[in-house]
Motif scaffolding. Structure first.
Motif, mmCIF file in Angstrom:
data_model
loop_
_atom_site.group_PDB
_atom_site.id
_atom_site.type_symbol
_atom_site.label_atom_id
_atom_site.label_comp_id
_atom_site.label_asym_id
_atom_site.label_seq_id
_atom_site.Cartn_x
_atom_site.Cartn_y
_atom_site.Cartn_z
ATOM 1 N N LEU A 120 0.822 -1.206 0.000
ATOM 2 C CA LEU A 120 0.000 0.000 0.000
ATOM 3 C C LEU A 120 0.858 1.258 0.000
ATOM 4 O O LEU A 120 0.493 2.284 -0.603
ATOM 5 C CB LEU A 120 -0.940 -0.006 1.197
ATOM 6 N N THR A 121 1.997 1.216 0.678
ATOM 7 C CA THR A 121 2.907 2.365 0.671
ATOM 8 C C THR A 121 3.458 2.605 -0.729
ATOM 9 O O THR A 121 3.535 3.754 -1.190
ATOM 10 C CB THR A 121 4.059 2.141 1.667
ATOM 11 N N VAL A 122 3.828 1.537 -1.425
ATOM 12 C CA VAL A 122 4.304 1.657 -2.802
ATOM 13 C C VAL A 122 3.202 2.220 -3.693
ATOM 14 O O VAL A 122 3.438 3.111 -4.527
ATOM 15 C CB VAL A 122 4.782 0.289 -3.316
ATOM 16 N N GLU A 123 1.977 1.729 -3.516
ATOM 17 C CA GLU A 123 0.850 2.215 -4.314
ATOM 18 C C GLU A 123 0.579 3.694 -4.039
ATOM 19 O O GLU A 123 0.300 4.473 -4.967
ATOM 20 C CB GLU A 123 -0.400 1.391 -3.993
ATOM 21 N N SER A 124 0.671 4.086 -2.773
ATOM 22 C CA SER A 124 0.423 5.475 -2.414
ATOM 23 C C SER A 124 1.471 6.398 -3.030
ATOM 24 O O SER A 124 1.135 7.476 -3.544
ATOM 25 C CB SER A 124 0.428 5.616 -0.886
ATOM 26 N N ALA A 125 2.732 5.993 -2.975
ATOM 27 C CA ALA A 125 3.783 6.803 -3.588
ATOM 28 C C ALA A 125 3.573 6.927 -5.090
ATOM 29 O O ALA A 125 3.792 7.992 -5.685
ATOM 30 C CB ALA A 125 5.151 6.201 -3.281
ATOM 31 N N ALA A 126 3.123 5.846 -5.713
ATOM 32 C CA ALA A 126 2.869 5.880 -7.161
ATOM 33 C C ALA A 126 1.757 6.853 -7.516
ATOM 34 O O ALA A 126 1.769 7.467 -8.593
ATOM 35 C CB ALA A 126 2.534 4.481 -7.663
ATOM 36 N N ALA A 127 0.808 7.032 -6.584
ATOM 37 C CA ALA A 127 -0.311 7.956 -6.847
ATOM 38 C C ALA A 127 0.167 9.389 -7.002
ATOM 39 O O ALA A 127 -0.505 10.211 -7.628
ATOM 40 C CB ALA A 127 -1.335 7.860 -5.726
ATOM 41 N N LEU A 128 1.336 9.698 -6.426
ATOM 42 C CA LEU A 128 1.909 11.038 -6.584
ATOM 43 C C LEU A 128 3.069 11.061 -7.573
ATOM 44 O O LEU A 128 3.850 12.009 -7.601
ATOM 45 C CB LEU A 128 2.366 11.586 -5.237
ATOM 46 N N GLY A 129 3.191 9.978 -8.367
ATOM 47 C CA GLY A 129 4.142 10.012 -9.461
ATOM 48 C C GLY A 129 5.413 9.211 -9.289
ATOM 49 O O GLY A 129 6.191 9.083 -10.246
ATOM 50 N N LEU A 130 5.668 8.669 -8.083
ATOM 51 C CA LEU A 130 6.884 7.875 -7.896
ATOM 52 C C LEU A 130 6.564 6.416 -8.219
ATOM 53 O O LEU A 130 6.263 5.609 -7.337
ATOM 54 C CB LEU A 130 7.407 8.009 -6.471
ATOM 55 N N THR A 131 6.617 6.082 -9.495
ATOM 56 C CA THR A 131 6.173 4.767 -9.955
ATOM 57 C C THR A 131 7.273 3.718 -9.912
ATOM 58 O O THR A 131 6.972 2.530 -10.011
ATOM 59 C CB THR A 131 5.640 4.868 -11.383
ATOM 60 N N ARG A 132 8.507 4.122 -9.769
ATOM 61 C CA ARG A 132 9.614 3.156 -9.740
ATOM 62 C C ARG A 132 10.571 3.526 -8.619
ATOM 63 O O ARG A 132 11.696 3.951 -8.843
ATOM 64 C CB ARG A 132 10.331 3.153 -11.087
ATOM 65 N N PRO A 133 10.142 3.415 -7.369
ATOM 66 C CA PRO A 133 11.020 3.791 -6.255
ATOM 67 C C PRO A 133 12.143 2.784 -6.069
ATOM 68 O O PRO A 133 12.065 1.636 -6.523
ATOM 69 C CB PRO A 133 10.080 3.777 -5.054
ATOM 70 N N ARG A 134 13.186 3.224 -5.397
ATOM 71 C CA ARG A 134 14.221 2.297 -4.942
ATOM 72 C C ARG A 134 13.750 1.744 -3.599
ATOM 73 O O ARG A 134 13.493 2.499 -2.663
ATOM 74 C CB ARG A 134 15.558 3.020 -4.791
ATOM 75 N N LEU A 135 13.603 0.424 -3.503
ATOM 76 C CA LEU A 135 13.046 -0.230 -2.318
ATOM 77 C C LEU A 135 14.161 -0.887 -1.515
ATOM 78 O O LEU A 135 14.888 -1.749 -2.029
ATOM 79 C CB LEU A 135 12.021 -1.287 -2.728
ATOM 80 N N LEU A 136 14.283 -0.488 -0.251
ATOM 81 C CA LEU A 136 15.247 -1.093 0.662
ATOM 82 C C LEU A 136 14.499 -1.866 1.734
ATOM 83 O O LEU A 136 13.450 -1.424 2.206
ATOM 84 C CB LEU A 136 16.114 -0.016 1.324
ATOM 85 N N MET A 137 15.046 -3.011 2.121
ATOM 86 C CA MET A 137 14.375 -3.828 3.132
ATOM 87 C C MET A 137 15.401 -4.507 4.031
ATOM 88 O O MET A 137 16.488 -4.896 3.579
ATOM 89 C CB MET A 137 13.492 -4.895 2.473
#
Length: 368
Positions: A120-137
């Motif tokens: 959901l966090t990835v989806e929320s960021a995409a809603a404001l244009g960040l469609t390909r974030p760098r994901l760290l885990m």
């Protein structure tokens, strides 16, 4: 700004997360209890007529958790929020900024809940244009399981975790060794007096010593907390971390890559070292499966056993989203599992908890 806030939390509300609106003015004690006195330098404080301290809301998780506890909720509950928060940050960043996020309390399907929060966090960021974030885990529970199996004493563990949180990666293993002369000279008489005592008697002894000295709290820690530190230091004298264990930890902290590859490497390390990490790694793999099922590109996730956020706060998986176009590398979102926090805030028993926050000024490239 209001339209951006609504856009960011729309995916959370569609998933059934209930809107929470905690007051902007909050009692300061819960923040000090969880973060220590040092947080005073970064928050905005005031006092009421009775001398009780209050602060402008520095973040949402603690107020939302306190409201959940006050409601005496017995069923799992999920909340979302969006609004201003107030705290000092790095140079060139405002001290009042918009934060949105989501929190899930009480769910026992841990892997599915973790994956839902991250997806959901990835989806929320995409809603404001960040469609390909760098994901760290990362995974605090996995690292904790490794230290448990190796029998690392609490004092050495705290130093290691602090070094990991400072971003030292595999080099953090050097923190397993006490600072030169610390064990031999600092508080040597007290540590010697603790030798051979059972834990209950030793704790009572330390608390009596502190009481005689007129010490009740230090840096937000109670006499009991300080006593536990002395007991851990005394235990370390009798059980130092050996070179073989240090080597295994250094190897583990150096492991990284996509979750599937990292899991395979960690399983091989555990097998070679004769350690049973199957439960922690099975949970890790289950979460990866749920992430994929929710549409997260797991091949795009960069896992590191040495990645950490606030290790006093998080107890399980942790993650951050970064904007590849931002050179300062500060996260635009982050979160993870923090199962111990609600009990520390007053819940009668541990409550499973996982959540994430997004910082809209960073999402908007500083224009929010």
């Amino acid at each position: 700004m209001r339209s951006k806030l609504e856009t960011v939390i729309a995916p959370f509300e569609r998933e059934g997360y209930r809107r929470a609106e905690p007051a902007i003015l909050q009692p300061v004690e819960p923040f000090l209890d969880l973060s220590g006195e040092d947080i005073r330098r970064r928050i905005f404080l005031t006092q009421d007529d009775d001398g009780r301290e209050w602060c402008l809301r520095p973040e949402y998780t603690i107020p939302v958790a306190l409201a959940h506890i006050a409601a005496h909720a017995s069923e799992p509950a999920s909340y979302t929020y969006a609004g201003p928060v107030f705290r000092m940050r790095g140079a060139n960043e405002p001290s009042e900024f918009a934060q949105a996020g989501l929190e899930s309390f009480g769910r026992t399907d841990f892997a599915a809940a973790d994956a839902e929060i991250m997806a959901l966090t990835v989806e929320s960021a995409a809603a404001l244009g960040l469609t390909r974030p760098r994901l760290l885990m990362g995974d605090v529970a996995l690292l904790t399981a490794l230290l448990d199996r190796l029998g690392v004493p609490q004092a050495a563990r705290r130093r290691l975790m602090r070094a990991v949180a400072q971003g030292k990666g595999a080099d953090a293993v050097a923190a397993l060794e006490p600072p030169a002369g610390e064990v031999e000279h600092a508080h040597a008489g007290l540590l010697k007096a603790l030798e051979g005592q059972d834990p209950k008697a030793a704790r009572a002894f330390v608390e009596d010593v502190l009481s005689i000295a007129g010490i009740s709290t230090v840096g937000g820690r109670s006499a009991g907390d300080i006593a536990e530190r002395f007991l851990a230091r005394a235990a370390e004298r009798d059980n130092p971390v050996n070179g073989e264990a240090s080597g295994v930890i250094a190897h583990a902290l150096a492991i990284g890559g996509d979750p599937d590859g990292a899991s395979a490497a960690l399983r091989k390390l555990a097998d070679n070292a004769g350690l049973d990490l199957s439960a922690a790694l099975d949970a890790f793999d289950e979460r990866t499966g749920f992430l994929a099922a929710r549409g997260v590109d797991v091949a795009n996730i960069s896992f590191s056993a040495g990645f950490a956020r606030n290790l006093d706060y998080y107890t399980g998986f942790i993650f951050e989203l970064h904007d590849p176009a931002r050179p300062d590398l500060k996260p635009i979102a982050g979160g993870g599992r923090y199962d111990g926090v609600l009990q520390r805030l007053g819940a009668p028993a541990p409550v499973p908890a996982v959540g994430a926050s997004l910082w809209l000024d960073r999402l908007a490239g500083g224009k929010a």
